[in-house]
Design a protein around this motif. Structure first.
Motif, PDB file in Angstrom:
ATOM      1  N   GLY A   1      -5.288  -3.673   0.436  1.00 42.77           N
ATOM      2  CA  GLY A   1      -5.792  -2.659   1.162  1.00 42.77           C
ATOM      3  C   GLY A   1      -7.870  -3.380   0.700  1.00 42.77           C
ATOM      4  N   GLY A   2      -8.429  -2.294   1.612  1.00 47.41           N
ATOM      5  CA  GLY A   2      -8.074  -0.592   2.486  1.00 47.41           C
ATOM      6  C   GLY A   2      -7.539  -1.400   3.751  1.00 47.41           C
ATOM      7  N   ALA A   3      -7.535  -0.294   5.144  1.00 54.99           N
ATOM      8  CA  ALA A   3      -7.118  -0.100   5.819  1.00 54.99           C
ATOM      9  C   ALA A   3      -7.889  -1.258   6.691  1.00 54.99           C
ATOM     10  CB  ALA A   3      -7.454   1.500   6.637  1.00 54.99           C
TER      11      ALA A   3
ATOM     12  N   PHE B   1       0.908  -1.243   0.217  1.00 56.56           N
ATOM     13  CA  PHE B   1      -0.086   0.059  -0.365  1.00 56.56           C
ATOM     14  C   PHE B   1       0.816   1.184   0.088  1.00 56.56           C
ATOM     15  CE2 PHE B   1       0.711  -1.379   4.461  1.00 56.56           C
ATOM     16  CZ  PHE B   1       0.895  -0.608   4.600  1.00 56.56           C
TER      17      PHE B   1
ATOM     18  N   ILE C   1      -3.962   6.618   4.464  1.00 55.36           N
ATOM     19  CA  ILE C   1      -3.579   5.884   3.201  1.00 55.36           C
ATOM     20  C   ILE C   1      -4.734   5.995   2.464  1.00 55.36           C
ATOM     21  CG2 ILE C   1      -3.103   3.551   4.201  1.00 55.36           C
ATOM     22  CD1 ILE C   1      -5.798   2.243   3.231  1.00 55.36           C
TER      23      ILE C   1
ATOM     24  N   ILE D   1      -5.720  -4.761   5.200  1.00 54.97           N
ATOM     25  CA  ILE D   1      -4.586  -4.205   5.904  1.00 54.97           C
ATOM     26  C   ILE D   1      -4.592  -4.924   7.493  1.00 54.97           C
ATOM     27  CG2 ILE D   1      -2.273  -2.418   6.262  1.00 54.97           C
ATOM     28  CD1 ILE D   1      -3.419  -1.206   4.104  1.00 54.97           C
TER      29      ILE D   1
ATOM     30  N   THR E   1     -12.630  -0.994  -0.607  1.00 62.64           N
ATOM     31  CA  THR E   1     -11.791   0.155  -1.701  1.00 62.64           C
ATOM     32  C   THR E   1     -12.705   0.028  -3.461  1.00 62.64           C
ATOM     33  OG1 THR E   1     -10.264  -0.811  -0.669  1.00 62.64           O
ATOM     34  CG2 THR E   1      -9.721  -0.148  -2.795  1.00 62.64           C
TER      35      THR E   1
ATOM     36  N   TYR F   1      -4.479   2.590   9.029  1.00 60.27           N
ATOM     37  CA  TYR F   1      -5.231   1.125   9.170  1.00 60.27           C
ATOM     38  C   TYR F   1      -4.197   1.108  10.645  1.00 60.27           C
ATOM     39  CZ  TYR F   1       0.007  -0.133   8.537  1.00 60.27           C
ATOM     40  OH  TYR F   1       1.897  -0.254   8.643  1.00 60.27           O
TER      41      TYR F   1
END
Ligand SMILES: NC(=O)c1ccc[n+]([C@@H]2O[C@H](COP(=O)([O-])OP(=O)(O)OC[C@H]3O[C@@H](n4cnc5c(N)ncnc54)[C@H](OP(=O)(O)O)[C@@H]3O)[C@@H](O)[C@H]2O)c1
Length: 252
Positions: free
Chosen positions: A182-184, A32, A40, A187, A75, A215
């Motif tokens: 990803g996303g957060a 990422f 992010i 992750i 995402t 994240y």
């Protein structure tokens, strides 16, 4: 991608664990881009183009080196990514979408219909709810392969598919290398399960501010230093204005 071959440090990072992937899961690369203050995305999840041109090219190369690329549903909804890099090897797009919220108009499905992307796999939880079954039929009619991932226990937080079952399901279907973008929340989930073999982080020289999305590593795990995931630094590369750091996991 003007260069005919991927940056050499990518191969060094991916080959650090040169053993074949375990039978239960693919090799996992987590990657990422983040700001200097570890965000992010922008406020309310607004997509930020953090990577400069050169590190974007590196990410495109990284995609071509994996069998599949996985993103979370937020995402997919927020960024509507394409996750492919024609004319090079096209990785399989995978969306983790327990409740089947992916729209049939998304670029992943449009690319597949237009023969510029592979059939997306949508991973969900089983449900007999009629609205869910309607969404499932619509996604399948649009070209998606919908795959039900078994839940491990009633303790699984609502809407979360268990990462080990996700990985097992992908490995069973021939995915030997997986890039997680990803996303957060995705992750955090993959780090929490200690299934990340290679970690590649692009740091852009910008500050996003506290309203941005970062994240979070689960507190219950980070309180106990023994179970923190450990990584070994493999390489640091400056690409344009960005710093790209690559790491390999250290066995427990
Ligand atoms: N800078 C970068 O490199 C980068 C890369 C990718 C994305 N992003 C940004 O990240 C943001 C989205 O992040 P996000 O945290 O909101 O969403 P996300 O990680 O993309 O997706 C999370 C959602 O996936 C579903 N899910 C199912 N099983 C899960 C599991 N085991 N673990 C985690 N999620 C699971 C849940 O959906 P339900 O709510 O339906 O249950 C969950 O809310 C976007 O703003 C995007 O721009 C940045």
């Amino acid at each position: 991608m003007a260069d005919p071959t991927p940056p050499t440090f990518l191969a060094a990072t991916l080959l650090h664990h040169s053993t074949p992937p375990p039978a239960t899961r693919p090799h996992v690369t987590l990657t990422f881009a983040q700001s200097l203050d570890a965000k992010i995305a922008g406020a309310q999840g607004r997509q930020l183009i953090l990577s400069g041109k050169q590190s974007m090219v590196m990410t495109h190369w990284l995609r071509t080196l994996h069998d599949a690329i996985l993103v979370g549903i937020n995402t997919a909804l927020n960024d509507d990514p394409q996750l492919n890099e024609p004319p090079h090897h096209l990785p399989r797009p995978v969306v983790v979408d327990a409740r089947l919220r992916l729209p049939v108009t998304c670029k992943l499905l449009r690319n597949f219909q237009g023969k510029t992307g592979r059939r997306p796999w949508v991973l969900c939880a089983a449900s007999l709810n009629s609205a869910f079954l309607e969404r499932k039929s619509a996604l399948e009619a649009a070209g998606a392969r919908v795959i039900e991932i078994p839940l491990q226990s009633d303790e699984q937080p609502e809407g979360r598919l268990p990462v080990p079952s996700i990985l097992h399901g992908l490995r069973e279907r021939g995915v030997n290398s997986l890039m997680v973008e990803g996303g957060a929340r995705i992750i955090a989930s993959f780090l929490a399960e200690s299934v990340v073999d290679a970690l590649i982080v692009t740091v852009a020289p910008v500050l996003v501010g506290e309203a941005g999305v970062g994240y979070q590593y689960p507190t219950s795990l980070s309180e106990n230093g023994d179970v923190l995931p450990k990584f070994k630094a493999i390489h640091t590369e400056t690409l344009g204005q960005d710093t790209v750091m690559s790491f390999a996991s250290i066995p427990w």
